[in-house]
Design a protein around this motif. Structure first.
Motif, short mmCIF file in Angstrom:
data_model
loop_
_atom_site.label_atom_id
_atom_site.label_comp_id
_atom_site.label_asym_id
_atom_site.label_seq_id
_atom_site.Cartn_x
_atom_site.Cartn_y
_atom_site.Cartn_z
N LYS A 122 1.06 -1.41 -0.39
CA LYS A 122 -0.22 0.12 0.35
C LYS A 122 0.57 1.37 -0.04
O LYS A 122 0.84 2.29 -0.39
CB LYS A 122 -1.15 0.10 1.32
N ARG A 123 2.15 0.99 0.63
CA ARG A 123 2.72 2.42 0.84
C ARG A 123 3.90 2.41 -0.54
O ARG A 123 3.59 3.77 -1.08
CB ARG A 123 3.58 2.03 1.99
N GLU A 124 3.82 1.76 -0.92
CA GLU A 124 4.86 1.54 -2.80
C GLU A 124 3.17 2.38 -3.80
O GLU A 124 4.25 3.24 -4.43
CB GLU A 124 4.73 0.41 -3.31
N PHE B 263 2.97 5.60 -2.67
CA PHE B 263 3.55 7.14 -3.39
C PHE B 263 3.80 7.17 -4.78
O PHE B 263 3.97 8.53 -5.23
CB PHE B 263 5.17 6.33 -2.96
N LEU B 264 3.31 6.44 -5.38
CA LEU B 264 3.20 6.39 -6.86
C LEU B 264 2.44 6.49 -7.41
O LEU B 264 1.86 7.52 -8.11
CB LEU B 264 3.36 4.69 -7.83
N GLU B 265 0.83 7.52 -6.17
CA GLU B 265 0.11 7.43 -6.76
C GLU B 265 0.00 9.17 -6.49
O GLU B 265 -0.06 10.22 -7.15
CB GLU B 265 -1.57 7.52 -6.12
N ALA B 266 1.03 9.18 -4.96
CA ALA B 266 1.44 10.58 -5.78
C ALA B 266 2.62 11.45 -6.40
O ALA B 266 2.51 13.11 -6.96
CB ALA B 266 2.61 10.79 -4.05
N ILE B 267 3.37 10.72 -6.90
CA ILE B 267 4.06 11.12 -8.02
C ILE B 267 3.35 10.73 -9.44
O ILE B 267 3.77 11.80 -9.79
CB ILE B 267 5.39 10.12 -7.90
N GLN B 268 2.38 10.38 -9.32
CA GLN B 268 1.55 10.73 -11.05
C GLN B 268 0.57 12.06 -10.93
O GLN B 268 0.45 12.96 -11.43
CB GLN B 268 0.58 9.63 -11.20
N LEU B 269 0.20 12.39 -9.30
CA LEU B 269 -0.25 13.35 -9.24
C LEU B 269 0.14 14.00 -9.59
O LEU B 269 -0.45 15.54 -9.89
CB LEU B 269 -1.27 13.29 -7.80
#
Length: 52
Positions: free
Chosen positions: A3-5, A8-14
């Protein structure tokens, strides 16, 4: 994937999406500035012709 990864990926995409929007708006501003300069030049040319 953890979930943490995923978070993190969702945050980068945002963040990438936000920067993409900023670039699009900057390009829109440049396009508008070019149109304004073109129009101002036309007005200036017309004014100069009237003064002749």
């Amino acid at each position: 994937m953890e979930k943490r990864e995923r978070d993190f990926l969702e945050a980068i995409q945002l963040i990438q999406k936000i920067f993409r929007k900023i670039r699009e708006r900057e390009l829109d501003l440049v396009a508008n500035q070019s149109k304004c300069m073109y129009n101002a030049n036309n007005i200036n040319n017309l004014t100069n012709k009237e003064q002749e």
